[in-house]
Design an enzyme around this catalytic site. Structure first.
Site, PDB file in Angstrom:
ATOM      1  N   GLU A 335      -5.989   4.590   1.780  1.00 50.64           N
ATOM      2  CA  GLU A 335      -7.075   3.776   0.669  1.00 50.64           C
ATOM      3  C   GLU A 335      -7.518   4.453  -0.453  1.00 50.64           C
ATOM      4  OE1 GLU A 335      -6.864   0.736   1.542  1.00 50.64           O
ATOM      5  OE2 GLU A 335      -6.787   0.232   3.620  1.00 50.64           O
ATOM      6  N   ARG A 339      -6.355   2.892  -4.051  1.00 52.40           N
ATOM      7  CA  ARG A 339      -7.419   2.271  -4.854  1.00 52.40           C
ATOM      8  C   ARG A 339      -8.140   2.967  -5.853  1.00 52.40           C
ATOM      9  NH1 ARG A 339     -10.265  -2.484  -0.628  1.00 52.40           N
ATOM     10  NH2 ARG A 339      -8.419  -2.179   0.882  1.00 52.40           N
TER      11      ARG A 339
HETATM   12  C1  DMJ Z   1      -4.650  -3.740  -0.100  1.00 47.68           C
HETATM   13  O1  DMJ Z   1      -5.598  -2.811  -0.221  1.00 47.68           O
HETATM   14  C2  DMJ Z   1      -3.264  -3.258  -0.715  1.00 47.68           C
HETATM   15  O2  DMJ Z   1      -2.180  -4.362  -1.129  1.00 47.68           O
HETATM   16  C3  DMJ Z   1      -2.707  -2.787   0.365  1.00 47.68           C
HETATM   17  O3  DMJ Z   1      -1.201  -2.400   0.297  1.00 47.68           O
HETATM   18  C4  DMJ Z   1      -2.472  -3.828   1.611  1.00 47.68           C
HETATM   19  N1  DMJ Z   1      -3.896  -4.372   1.682  1.00 47.68           N
HETATM   20  C5  DMJ Z   1      -4.912  -4.721   0.925  1.00 47.68           C
HETATM   21  C6  DMJ Z   1      -4.601  -6.067   0.405  1.00 47.68           C
HETATM   22  O4  DMJ Z   1      -4.211  -7.015   1.384  1.00 47.68           O
END
Ligand code: DMJ
Length: 776
Positions: A335, A339
């Site tokens: 994550e 992100r």
């Molecule tokens: C996001 O953080 C990213 O797209 C990830 O690959 C899947 N989950 C979330 C959105 O649903």
């Protein structure tokens, strides 16, 4: 009406001025000045009273807390004994691992350990939304997905005791977010709670809240709140169009910008700097002692694309003055990479390659340096790198970014999620290219080799892998959570380095064939195409279930077929094959199904998980099929028989996957219906997720009732992905051409690049026999 301010929330006065004359304006201004003065006097009095009240309250609270601690310590001992007895009982019975019963027992044991681990660390939460699928392994695994507040609902002495203990005794409660984006649940908004519960806590909370409000400056006039009701958003009421080709798409795109402004401004007004934003409570929460910039960094490139310069400047200032990665904090490797690292790299790319997007005068004296994004990215990546220092090279699930330590997952027997380990490569490879530091490349690439050396059958990988051994854990195969972006990053890695690494295209193609062979089937009676799951491996039954997450697939399939060109352009190439044609057809069919997941719901917003009605045995991929092109709005329409949403899965987390695929499908096929669907979806979001009083937008606990139950959380990917994809869907095609960029799984934009002399593919696949088995 000012189209940039549909709720009028950016004005200091929130009345609707449209019909007022100048005299009325003056009168209102006088009244407002008097009111402001009166408010200031009142605020001063409240401040004084609040200080007194806080002192009294804090003494009472300390006494109460001491008593609660004693009770909780006793309860913990009782609970621990009960758990130990339970575990021994299970262990005695779990001798025959191969019998179905033993599988359940072993899993129960695993569940206990994981629940225990969960409680011990508070790192991951357990979900309330347990699908009723009957396979025990599936059930257990689903129960381990996070859900804030779910520990309150755990049954049994052990559960409740541990809840109390962790609640009161852990000093780091709430300080170990280890944010994981998996199907999970925030508690519903406080509005839905029984009144007696609110009353019970009201007394205790009142003093604290009052104090916090005061310290927060909430009595100051700059915290003026908007009072405009949703129905003042005129365009939404008057827009009865169902899309259609003559629509003014640039105007519609402006609506998306307005939604971004509302979301951002609400966050900035009520939760600036926090990592979470709860738009109904109008509060935020840190995931690390000094915050991680979770929402700010995820939003940077959306602000740039939408040319929201002053907001970007605010964000940049926060980055330069407040953001530090030097914190004793565990973070989720995946994550944080997709992100934060992804967000910073994308901001770097857009700000350097497209300086006219939300231009910022970097060189002004006292302003942060022009390499701010890259410097922050590099610092973060240096810390995340320790994740790869496992015996196998498979990254640990988490990292302590202050202590520079990789950590095994607290759940899942220490295994990492396969998708999480294989969805870091675009980010680390782009950083390697930018900095020339080959280590970033090598570490990320090695993971692909270790995964592939497992010899997954037909390219379909189980959803867990051990960082210690590099071997898969279990047989559960799906393209939803924990599996999804493994497949996405295969094709995107191939495209990122300008198609010079054919190994990733080969793996993608093998996997897509595997998906067709083992996971694709058709529903009854209307023959929609779905991608199901194999929770017990390829020999086990097909589960007709799709996480919303699977809806990234139509877009990725189309992207892979054309390489980012339009379908018309790609068809003219000598490389175009019948298989590409068939893949485009599959992409179209899956897109239709994903759109059906929205049409099925009362709010027009898809559930987190949708089940489908299929035959027994399921139809093979080769079976003839033809789903209806339109979704008849009649509540009794036949197509509805094919879809089913379980009551625990009705939440909508503002996820992007379907609009993401609509964007790719529109760009690649040029078919306007995908834009029309996107517009309809956007209106549903505006209609049902907007929070009054300038709160922005929230995810929903139940998207299948009107009005929907609100969840009180605005996900960072609402800003980073969902709104960005709406914006791109309604934009002209030459904005970020798909054959020039590659978009990471969090919708952050990277360039495609040539590897140059410094980089090359450093591994080869082990040879396979005709059945695809690795030859020894
Ligand atoms: C996001 O953080 C990213 O797209 C990830 O690959 C899947 N989950 C979330 C959105 O649903």
């Amino acid at each position: 009406m000012n189209v940039r301010d549909p709720f009028n929330i950016h004005r200091r006065n929130n009345l609707n001025f449209n019909n007022l004359h100048n005299g009325a304006f003056t009168a209102i201004n006088i009244l407002r000045a008097q009111a402001t003065q009166a408010t200031q006097v009142a605020a001063q009095q409240i401040r004084e009273k609040a200080v007194e009240a806080i002192e009294v309250g804090s003494q009472a609270t300390q006494a109460a807390a001491a008593h609660i601690r004693e009770v909780a310590v006793e309860a913990a001992e009782v609970g621990a004994q009960a758990l130990e007895k339970g575990r021994q009982a299970f262990a005695n019975e779990a001798d025959e691992e191969s019998s179905p019963r033993a599988v359940v027992v072993v899993n129960k044991e695993k569940l206990e350990q994981e629940e225990e681990a969960d409680d011990n660390t508070m790192s991951f939460n357990i979900p309330k939304n347990v699908p009723s699928f009957t396979n025990p392994q599936r059930e257990l695994e689903d129960r381990l997905w996070p859900a804030s507040g779910a520990t309150k609902h755990r049954s049994g002495l052990g559960g409740s005791v541990q809840d109390k203990v962790t609640g009161f005794l852990r000093p780091d409660r709430g300080a170990l977010p280890m944010y994981k984006d998996k199907p999970y649940a925030y508690p519903p908004s406080g509005r839905a709670r029984p009144i007696f519960r609110r009353k019970r806590v009201f007394g205790l909370l009142f003093l604290v809240v009052l104090g916090l409000l005061w310290f927060n400056g909430s009595f100051d006039d700059h915290h003026e709140k908007a009072k405009v009701k949703l129905n003042q958003w005129g365009w939404l009421r008057s827009d009865t169009s169902r899309g259609k080709s003559n629509a003014d798409w640039l105007k519609r795109r402006e609506r998306v910008v307005e939604a971004m402004e509302l979301s951002w401004d609400a966050y900035s007004r009520y939760a600036w700097g926090y990592d979470e934003f709860h738009p109904i409570a109008k509060t935020g929460r840190y995931m690390a002692p000094k915050g991680l910039g979770w929402i700010i960094i995820d939003s940077l490139d959306t602000l740039m694309l939408m040319n929201l310069t002053s907001r970007l400047e605010h964000a940049r200032e926060w980055l330069s003055t407040s953001l530090t990665w030097e914190q004793d904090q565990d973070v989720n490797t995946f994550e944080t990479t997709i992100r934060m690292l992804g967000g910073l790299l994308s901001a770097h790319y857009l700000s350097t390659e497209f300086p006219n997007m939300a231009p910022i005068s970097d060189d002004d004296v006292g302003k942060p340096g022009e390499d701010l994004y890259l410097e922050k990215a590099k610092d973060l990546a240096d810390r995340l790198l320790v994740a790869f220092d496992s015996p196998s090279g498979i990254p640990y699930a988490s990292v302590n970014i202050g202590e520079l330590k990789g950590l095994l997952s607290h759940d899942d027997g220490g295994a990492s999620s396969t998708a999480e380990t294989t969805t870091l490569q675009l980010e680390f490879k782009y950083l390697a290219k930018l900095t020339g530091e080959k280590l970033f490349w090598d570490k990320a690439e090695k993971v692909m080799q270790v995964v592939d050396d497992n010899g997954a059958r037909d390219g379909l990988v189980p959803i867990y892998i051990h960082a210690t051994t590099g071997k898969f854990n279990g047989h559960n195969i799906r393209l939803g959570s924990r599996g999804d972006s493994y497949y996405e990053y295969l094709i995107k890695q191939y495209l990122q380095t300008n198609k010079k690494e054919p190994v990733y295209q080969e793996m993608w193609r093998e996997a897509l064939m595997g998906v067709r062979k083992h996971l694709v089937t058709y529903t009854e009676p209307s023959q929609f195409t779905i991608i199901g799951e194999r929770p017990s491996g390829l020999e086990g039954e097909l589960s007709p279930k799709m996480d919303h997450l699977v809806c990234f697939m139509p877009g990725s399939i189309a992207l892979a077929a054309t390489g980012g060109l339009t379908e018309a352009e790609a068809r003219k190439l000598p490389t175009w094959t019948k298989q590409d044609e068939a893949d485009m057809q599959l992409a179209r069919e899956l897109m239709q199904t994903c759109w059906g997941m929205y049409k099925f719901m009362a709010t027009g917003l898809a559930a987190e998980i949708t089940y489908f009605n299929i035959g027994n045995p399921p139809l093979p991929e080769s079976a003839p099929h033809k789903a209806p092109e339109e979704f008849d709005p009649d509540p009794e329409a036949e197509w509805r028989k094919d879809f089913e949403v379980h009551s625990l899965d009705t939440h909508n987390l503002q996820r992007p996957e379907t609009v993401e695929s609509l964007f790719y499908m529109y760009r690649i096929t040029g078919e306007t219906k995908y834009r029309d669907w996107g517009w309809e979806m956007f209106k549903s979001f505006m209609n049902y997720t907007a929070v009054e009083d300038g709160g922005g937008f929230t995810s929903l606990s139940n998207a299948n009732v009107i009005p929907p139950t609100l969840r009180d959380n605005m996900e960072s990917f609402w800003l980073a992905e969902t709104l960005k994809y709406f914006y791109l869907l309604f934009s002209p095609d030459d904005l970020l051409p798909l054959d020039k960029v590659v978009i990471n799984t969090e919708a952050h934009i990277f360039p495609r690049f040539d590897m140059g002399p410094l980089f090359s593919t450093g591994w080869r696949r082990k040879p396979r026999d005709l059945e695809g088995n690795i030859m020894v």
